[in-house]
Design a protein around this motif. Structure first.
Motif, PDB file in Angstrom:
ATOM      1  N   SER A 316       0.827  -1.206   0.000  1.00  0.00           N
ATOM      2  CA  SER A 316       0.000   0.000   0.000  1.00  0.00           C
ATOM      3  C   SER A 316       0.863   1.258   0.000  1.00  0.00           C
ATOM      4  O   SER A 316       0.587   2.224  -0.727  1.00  0.00           O
ATOM      5  CB  SER A 316      -0.923  -0.013   1.221  1.00  0.00           C
ATOM      6  N   THR A 344      -6.368   4.624  -5.260  1.00  0.00           N
ATOM      7  CA  THR A 344      -7.434   3.641  -5.037  1.00  0.00           C
ATOM      8  C   THR A 344      -6.860   2.253  -4.788  1.00  0.00           C
ATOM      9  O   THR A 344      -7.296   1.528  -3.883  1.00  0.00           O
ATOM     10  CB  THR A 344      -8.375   3.606  -6.246  1.00  0.00           C
ATOM     11  N   TYR A 347      -5.412   2.056  -1.265  1.00  0.00           N
ATOM     12  CA  TYR A 347      -6.435   1.883  -0.236  1.00  0.00           C
ATOM     13  C   TYR A 347      -7.066   0.496  -0.300  1.00  0.00           C
ATOM     14  O   TYR A 347      -7.495  -0.043   0.727  1.00  0.00           O
ATOM     15  CB  TYR A 347      -7.511   2.961  -0.384  1.00  0.00           C
ATOM     16  N   ASN A 348      -7.120  -0.090  -1.474  1.00  0.00           N
ATOM     17  CA  ASN A 348      -7.655  -1.454  -1.579  1.00  0.00           C
ATOM     18  C   ASN A 348      -6.763  -2.445  -0.822  1.00  0.00           C
ATOM     19  O   ASN A 348      -7.257  -3.335  -0.117  1.00  0.00           O
ATOM     20  CB  ASN A 348      -7.768  -1.860  -3.045  1.00  0.00           C
ATOM     21  N   PHE A 352      -7.883  -4.444   2.478  1.00  0.00           N
ATOM     22  CA  PHE A 352      -7.805  -5.898   2.394  1.00  0.00           C
ATOM     23  C   PHE A 352      -7.125  -6.499   3.618  1.00  0.00           C
ATOM     24  O   PHE A 352      -7.375  -7.662   3.983  1.00  0.00           O
ATOM     25  CB  PHE A 352      -7.041  -6.281   1.124  1.00  0.00           C
TER      26      PHE A 352
END
Length: 647
Positions: A316, A344, A347-348, A352
């Motif tokens: 990340s 994006t 942040y995924n 997760f």
């Protein structure tokens, strides 16, 4: 500690790495190495040759006491006919009056030998496992029958000993560490062992400042002064280290929650994200340092969980940095060059990892019995799962090759191997897709998928359920003992790697900065003062709470001594309800004066002898009495007959 080379001190190069034998050799080393200035000079308190002789004597004794295969219950039960008081006394005398302190350690060495022998000689595995259990039972009895508490704690359990292997002494270890390494649950659950662990956990036994491999009594535990206990060195106490780690973990979780719930549209890092990544860097440095110093044997289930978590957070962070290097122009033809795309994706990855963040919290709650027992069950289940996944891997590879072969022969009927893998994964998750394989060279594809589904869902998954059920029952039948073993292991994790300055992640980053800026030129005394000042700032809340708590304990010790107690044990300074009732003047009972002792003595049964044996002994006494009466009658009849003849 030498500070001539601060780089070596940071990465641990100044600490010699010894070759650590496998556990089968019975010489498991520390989880982490000790101080560099003491590590080279740690020697056995008793000469290694004498310790080895005592171990050989005990091995011969156990082999004589357990000469054949015996049921484990016959060895472990109270008042066993196998491990008799005579056997325990013989074990106690194996070291004589001079070396009796190393007997428990030698019994654990014998346990390791018998464990190794049970693996090498499978035809006698049950015999050697029985002897292994016998070593534990004898060691437990010796610990629980030792009257001298100081000798038990300082000499029997915490003193370090070595044995000779191939003419070379092994690295010195003590009985309390050896029992944890061998998972000797019977020894760990003994009262004396738990008292030692409790004193280590509470900081009543601390590492000597001059030689951290030895333990001494905490001299200030009965000092009432608050400022006496306001000492950064008290952070070394396992109780306070664990509390600090729990607070840091909660703060880590709060930072993650704030970061993941407040996405920054501009893609820039806010304060919560910066702190989150700094915390992660500190944890990564700590994990890498431990693995480098202790080797791969330190890796376990939680190391794997933390590794996956830190990898996701690192991914990340990298994506966020890549995104910051991209333009803000949303009209760019390639969306991969947009900052929003990388933001994006970053942040995924962060979102997760949320389940791992919360699961990681359980690692620091294992001091509570409920969580501790469940974590033991989880750990055993994960080990048992290896059998299932090994079988599953072989089955999946075989069927996958078959499906791919059918697909190639059928001129690429599916065109994507991902469809095959997805359908097989769904079968493992108990959601099979039979229609997918209807096009694979009918009827071979369908039949193969039916076979695969049957093997996975009916056979392998039921094997996994049986393994999980067995692990759950084995642990919960002995839940208290397993929790005590887990607690002892956690306590020793804090004291087996003595360090002059305890910097818990992410404060280890502060230590690196201090060493880089001052450690290479500042005198040792001044640098130690600087470390104390920095640690006082970092751990101020914990230090204040610990000092207040220890001051209250010191007052309880004085109250206990005023009542005539010793105050040398933590249990002595705690007033339980039954103790308050028994000590009250209006409820005191003199059992001996009232004759209640005699009543109880007459009412109790002899638990040292089995009921059947008691009945046989009673019958024997009656037969002896009958024989005596018959002999008297015979003599009386003979005398009467002789009198008649004389007349």
């Amino acid at each position: 500690m030498p500070r001539s080379n601060w780089v070596s001190r940071v990465v641990g190069w100044d600490r010699p790495r010894r070759e650590q034998p496998a556990w089968l050799h019975g010489d498991r080393q520390h989880l982490l190495p000790t101080h560099s200035h003491t590590d080279r000079h740690v020697v056995s308190t008793i000469p290694a040759a004498q310790v080895t002789k005592v171990a050989l004597k005990l091995r011969h004794l156990v082999e004589s006491a357990v000469p054949c295969d015996l049921d484990e219950s016959e060895i472990t039960r109270a008042h066993s006919s196998i491990i008799t008081p005579e056997v325990v006394q013989a074990a106690k005398e194996a070291g004589g009056s001079e070396y009796r302190a190393c007997v428990v350690f030698c019994l654990l060495i014998c346990k390791a030998w018998f464990r190794q022998q049970s693996v090498v000689e499978l035809w006698d595995a049950d015999l050697h496992r029985g002897r292994e259990v016998a070593c534990e039972v004898i060691a437990k009895k010796l610990i629980e029958t030792e009257d001298d508490t100081s000798f038990l704690l300082h000499n029997i359990l915490l003193q370090r000993y070595s044995i000779l292997v191939d003419g070379e002494p092994t690295y010195p270890a003590n009985a309390i560490e050896r029992a944890v390494d061998l998972h000797a649950v019977d020894v760990i659950t003994s009262s004396g062992y738990q008292k030692c662990v409790d004193h280590l956990w509470r900081g009543w036994l601390v590492q000597d400042e001059d030689n951290p491999t030895t333990f001494v009594d905490y001299a200030n535990r009965d000092k009432i002064s608050f400022f006496t206990h306001l000492d950064p060195d008290r952070i070394r106490v396992p109780r306070y280290q664990n509390a600090t780690q729990l607070l840091v973990t909660i703060a880590f979780l709060v930072l993650f929650t704030v970061a993941v719930n407040t996405p920054n549209p501009s893609g820039r890092l806010d304060v919560a994200e910066v702190l989150l990544y700094l915390f992660t860097l500190g944890f990564i440095c700590n994990e890498v340092t431990k693995v480098y110093k202790a080797g791969y044997r330190i890796l376990g289930f939680w190391n794997a969980v933390n590794g996956v978590l830190y990898t996701l957070i690192t991914a990340s962070f990298v994506l966020r940095m890549v995104g910051l290097g991209q333009p803000l122009d949303h009209g760019h033809e390639d969306p991969a060059h947009h900052r929003e795309f990388y933001r994006t994706l970053s942040y995924n990855f962060l979102a997760f990892s949320a389940p791992l963040f919360w699961c990681r919290l359980l690692l620091y709650l294992d001091t509570f019995r409920f969580f501790g027992a469940m974590l033991v069950v989880l750990k055993v289940m994960m080990k048992e799962s290896l059998i299932f996944f090994a079988l599953l891997a072989v089955v999946i590879v075989g069927f996958l090759q078959a499906f791919i072969g059918l697909d190639i022969v059928d001129d690429m009927a599916v065109d994507e191997y991902g469809v095959i893998i997805k359908a097989m994964a769904n079968a493992v998750m108990q959601s099979p897709e039979f229609d997918t394989f209807g096009r694979f060279s009918p009827p071979f594809g369908t039949l193969l998928y039916y076979f695969f589904t049957f093997i996975v869902m009916v056979i392998l998954l039921n094997v996994l359920i049986a393994l999980y059920n067995s692990a759950y029952e084995d642990i919960y039948q002995n839940a208290d003992a397993e929790f005590l073993a887990l607690f002892a292991h956690k306590t020793l994790q804090f004291v087996r790697a003595p360090d002059e300055n305890v910097y818990i992640p992410p404060f280890n980053l502060v230590e690196i900065v201090l060493i880089a800026l001052f450690g290479w030129w500042m005198p040792a005394g001044r640098f130690e003062q600087l470390n104390d000042a920095v640690m006082s700032c970092c751990y101020a809340p914990v230090m204040v709470a610990a000092a207040a708590y220890e001051s209250n304990v010191a007052r309880a010790i004085h109250r206990n001594r005023a009542r005539g107690g010793s105050g040398d044990d933590y249990d002595d300074v705690v007033d339980h309800e039954w103790e308050r009732v028994a000590c009250a003047p209006e409820t005191q009972v003199d059992f001996e004066a009232e004759g209640w002792d005699k009543v109880c003595e007459a009412a109790k049964s002899d638990i040292e002898v089995e009921p059947a044996v008691q009945e046989v002994r009673q019958l024997r006494a009656e037969v002896e009495e009958l024989k005596r009466m018959l002999a008297e009658i015979s003599r009386a009849v003979g005398a009467a007959a002789a009198g008649e003849e004389s007349k």
